[in-house]
Motif scaffolding. Structure first.
Motif, PDB file in Angstrom:
ATOM      1  N   SER A  75      97.745  33.232  63.195  1.00 23.16           N
ATOM      2  CA  SER A  75      98.436  34.555  63.122  1.00 23.16           C
ATOM      3  C   SER A  75      98.832  34.751  65.101  1.00 23.16           C
ATOM      4  CB  SER A  75      97.594  35.591  62.745  1.00 23.16           C
ATOM      5  OG  SER A  75      97.358  35.457  61.424  1.00 23.16           O
ATOM      6  N   VAL A  76      99.620  35.593  65.132  1.00 25.61           N
ATOM      7  CA  VAL A  76     100.257  36.269  66.262  1.00 25.61           C
ATOM      8  C   VAL A  76     100.111  37.427  66.498  1.00 25.61           C
ATOM      9  CG1 VAL A  76     101.769  35.934  68.322  1.00 25.61           C
ATOM     10  CG2 VAL A  76     101.471  34.125  66.586  1.00 25.61           C
ATOM     11  N   ARG A  77      99.503  38.294  67.555  1.00 24.80           N
ATOM     12  CA  ARG A  77      99.651  39.602  67.581  1.00 24.80           C
ATOM     13  C   ARG A  77     100.039  40.047  69.162  1.00 24.80           C
ATOM     14  NH1 ARG A  77      94.212  43.168  66.825  1.00 24.80           N
ATOM     15  NH2 ARG A  77      94.854  44.982  67.947  1.00 24.80           N
ATOM     16  N   LEU A  78     101.013  40.981  69.222  1.00 27.19           N
ATOM     17  CA  LEU A  78     101.174  41.690  70.600  1.00 27.19           C
ATOM     18  C   LEU A  78     100.298  42.898  70.626  1.00 27.19           C
ATOM     19  CD1 LEU A  78     105.084  41.304  70.649  1.00 27.19           C
ATOM     20  CD2 LEU A  78     103.510  39.736  71.587  1.00 27.19           C
ATOM     21  N   VAL A  79      99.765  42.778  71.844  1.00 22.92           N
ATOM     22  CA  VAL A  79      98.748  43.879  72.306  1.00 22.92           C
ATOM     23  C   VAL A  79      99.050  44.287  73.762  1.00 22.92           C
ATOM     24  CG1 VAL A  79      96.738  42.966  70.836  1.00 22.92           C
ATOM     25  CG2 VAL A  79      97.094  42.095  73.240  1.00 22.92           C
ATOM     26  N   THR A  80      98.827  45.546  73.878  1.00 21.12           N
ATOM     27  CA  THR A  80      98.896  46.321  75.141  1.00 21.12           C
ATOM     28  C   THR A  80      97.676  45.879  76.144  1.00 21.12           C
ATOM     29  OG1 THR A  80      97.874  48.318  74.588  1.00 21.12           O
ATOM     30  CG2 THR A  80     100.217  48.343  74.150  1.00 21.12           C
ATOM     31  N   ALA A  81      97.677  46.167  77.317  1.00 25.58           N
ATOM     32  CA  ALA A  81      96.539  46.001  78.254  1.00 25.58           C
ATOM     33  C   ALA A  81      95.456  46.820  77.520  1.00 25.58           C
ATOM     34  CB  ALA A  81      96.941  46.302  79.669  1.00 25.58           C
ATOM     35  N   SER A  82      95.670  48.100  77.181  1.00 23.21           N
ATOM     36  CA  SER A  82      94.577  48.903  76.903  1.00 23.21           C
ATOM     37  C   SER A  82      93.863  48.226  75.616  1.00 23.21           C
ATOM     38  CB  SER A  82      94.768  50.254  77.011  1.00 23.21           C
ATOM     39  OG  SER A  82      95.289  50.631  75.587  1.00 23.21           O
ATOM     40  N   GLU A  83      94.752  48.064  74.730  1.00 25.00           N
ATOM     41  CA  GLU A  83      94.154  47.231  73.223  1.00 25.00           C
ATOM     42  C   GLU A  83      93.563  46.028  73.767  1.00 25.00           C
ATOM     43  OE1 GLU A  83      97.649  48.392  70.110  1.00 25.00           O
ATOM     44  OE2 GLU A  83      98.302  47.016  71.471  1.00 25.00           O
ATOM     45  N   LEU A  84      94.071  44.981  74.498  1.00 24.83           N
ATOM     46  CA  LEU A  84      93.433  43.716  74.910  1.00 24.83           C
ATOM     47  C   LEU A  84      91.872  44.493  75.372  1.00 24.83           C
ATOM     48  CD1 LEU A  84      93.274  40.923  74.845  1.00 24.83           C
ATOM     49  CD2 LEU A  84      94.448  41.017  77.124  1.00 24.83           C
ATOM     50  N   VAL A  85      91.723  45.312  76.423  1.00 25.07           N
ATOM     51  CA  VAL A  85      90.764  45.802  76.993  1.00 25.07           C
ATOM     52  C   VAL A  85      89.553  46.110  75.846  1.00 25.07           C
ATOM     53  CG1 VAL A  85      89.489  47.252  78.399  1.00 25.07           C
ATOM     54  CG2 VAL A  85      91.273  46.393  79.441  1.00 25.07           C
ATOM     55  N   GLY A  86      90.286  46.943  75.019  1.00 28.94           N
ATOM     56  CA  GLY A  86      89.228  47.363  73.812  1.00 28.94           C
ATOM     57  C   GLY A  86      88.660  46.367  72.937  1.00 28.94           C
ATOM     58  N   MET A  87      89.555  45.363  72.869  1.00 26.87           N
ATOM     59  CA  MET A  87      89.201  44.163  72.016  1.00 26.87           C
ATOM     60  C   MET A  87      87.878  43.277  72.605  1.00 26.87           C
ATOM     61  SD  MET A  87      92.851  42.671  70.574  1.00 26.87           S
ATOM     62  CE  MET A  87      92.137  41.445  69.380  1.00 26.87           C
ATOM     63  N   ILE A  88      88.070  43.043  74.299  1.00 35.93           N
ATOM     64  CA  ILE A  88      86.988  42.702  75.092  1.00 35.93           C
ATOM     65  C   ILE A  88      85.810  43.540  74.811  1.00 35.93           C
ATOM     66  CG2 ILE A  88      86.431  41.858  77.349  1.00 35.93           C
ATOM     67  CD1 ILE A  88      89.542  41.564  77.918  1.00 35.93           C
ATOM     68  N   LYS A  89      86.173  44.630  75.142  1.00 32.85           N
ATOM     69  CA  LYS A  89      84.872  45.405  75.124  1.00 32.85           C
ATOM     70  C   LYS A  89      83.975  45.655  73.694  1.00 32.85           C
ATOM     71  CE  LYS A  89      85.914  48.873  78.756  1.00 32.85           C
ATOM     72  NZ  LYS A  89      86.313  50.155  79.204  1.00 32.85           N
ATOM     73  N   SER A  90      84.706  45.419  72.478  1.00 33.85           N
ATOM     74  CA  SER A  90      84.112  45.524  71.193  1.00 33.85           C
ATOM     75  C   SER A  90      83.494  44.106  70.827  1.00 33.85           C
ATOM     76  CB  SER A  90      85.108  45.954  70.287  1.00 33.85           C
ATOM     77  OG  SER A  90      86.020  44.820  70.112  1.00 33.85           O
ATOM     78  N   GLY A  91      84.005  43.082  71.572  1.00 34.23           N
ATOM     79  CA  GLY A  91      83.602  41.633  71.220  1.00 34.23           C
ATOM     80  C   GLY A  91      84.354  41.089  70.304  1.00 34.23           C
ATOM     81  N   GLU A  92      85.681  41.566  70.161  1.00 31.56           N
ATOM     82  CA  GLU A  92      86.673  40.934  69.189  1.00 31.56           C
ATOM     83  C   GLU A  92      87.332  39.729  69.948  1.00 31.56           C
ATOM     84  OE1 GLU A  92      89.881  42.756  66.026  1.00 31.56           O
ATOM     85  OE2 GLU A  92      89.206  44.135  67.858  1.00 31.56           O
ATOM     86  N   PHE A  93      87.446  39.798  71.210  1.00 33.84           N
ATOM     87  CA  PHE A  93      87.958  38.944  72.143  1.00 33.84           C
ATOM     88  C   PHE A  93      86.903  38.357  72.989  1.00 33.84           C
ATOM     89  CE2 PHE A  93      90.258  37.080  75.562  1.00 33.84           C
ATOM     90  CZ  PHE A  93      91.578  36.803  75.005  1.00 33.84           C
ATOM     91  N   VAL A  94      86.619  37.157  72.605  1.00 34.22           N
ATOM     92  CA  VAL A  94      85.201  36.545  73.126  1.00 34.22           C
ATOM     93  C   VAL A  94      85.131  35.347  73.840  1.00 34.22           C
ATOM     94  CG1 VAL A  94      83.896  37.621  71.357  1.00 34.22           C
ATOM     95  CG2 VAL A  94      84.562  35.464  71.014  1.00 34.22           C
TER      96      VAL A  94
END
Length: 180
Positions: A141-160
């Motif tokens: 799956s492909v998703r487009l994210v903003t910088a703040s969404e990407l940072v949120g994914m990193i902080k939550s452990g969703e982007f690892v």
């Protein structure tokens, strides 16, 4: 420069078309040797891509090594004889459907100096438009994210992926992106 350590012997054991194990006998001082093992795979490409609207395409796919689905940057293995920039262009198009307008090298690093012998080549790509008939590969799956969404994914452990976090850091340090 010291004459120690010395590689006394090296043996490569093929495990699969993608992985070799390298056994090295290392002498640290006269008569003191130890065997060290490393995993050898092809070099790797990590792509920090940004669309004209400022979004980052990321991909979601199953990773058997983790036995889980992960969100990652577009990425892939290098192909023998292929220019690294062209490899990035190919991987971005295959995984996200986006064309490439500009490619900027971010740097080459060792993903794990203790156990892996390959290199990771990180790039920043400015994308063009998405091809109209793009369909992701099955299971991706492909998703487009903003910088703040990407940072949120990193902080939550969703982007690892540590390798991809490093590519994002390089892109920020070289002023291609701002993650806040």
């Amino acid at each position: 420069m010291s004459e120690w350590p010395k590689i006394k012997s090296r043996a490569t054991i093929a495990v699969s078309p993608w992985v070799d194990i390298i056994a090295r006998e290392v002498e640290f001082s006269p008569g003191t040797t130890e065997i060290y093992h490393a995993v050898k795979t092809q070099d790797y490409l990590a792509i920090v891509a940004q669309t004209p609207s400022g979004h980052f395409p990321i991909v979601y796919q199953y990773r058997p090594a983790l036995e889980a689905f992960t969100w990652e940057l577009p990425a892939g293995l290098t192909e023998s004889g292929e220019d690294l920039g062209e490899g990035c262009r190919r991987e971005l198009l295959e995984e996200t459907g986006y064309t490439t307008r500009s490619i900027y090298p971010l740097g080459t690093a060792a993903p794990c100096s203790g156990r892996l012998s390959n290199r990771i080549h990180s790039f920043f790509l400015e994308t063009g438009e998405r091809v109209s008939d793009f369909a992701p590969e099955p299971g991706i799956s492909v998703r487009l994210v903003t910088a703040s969404e990407l940072v949120g994914m990193i902080k939550s452990g969703e982007f690892v992926s540590q390798l991809h976090l490093g590519a994002l850091l390089l892109a920020q340090l070289r002023s291609f992106i701002v993650l806040a």
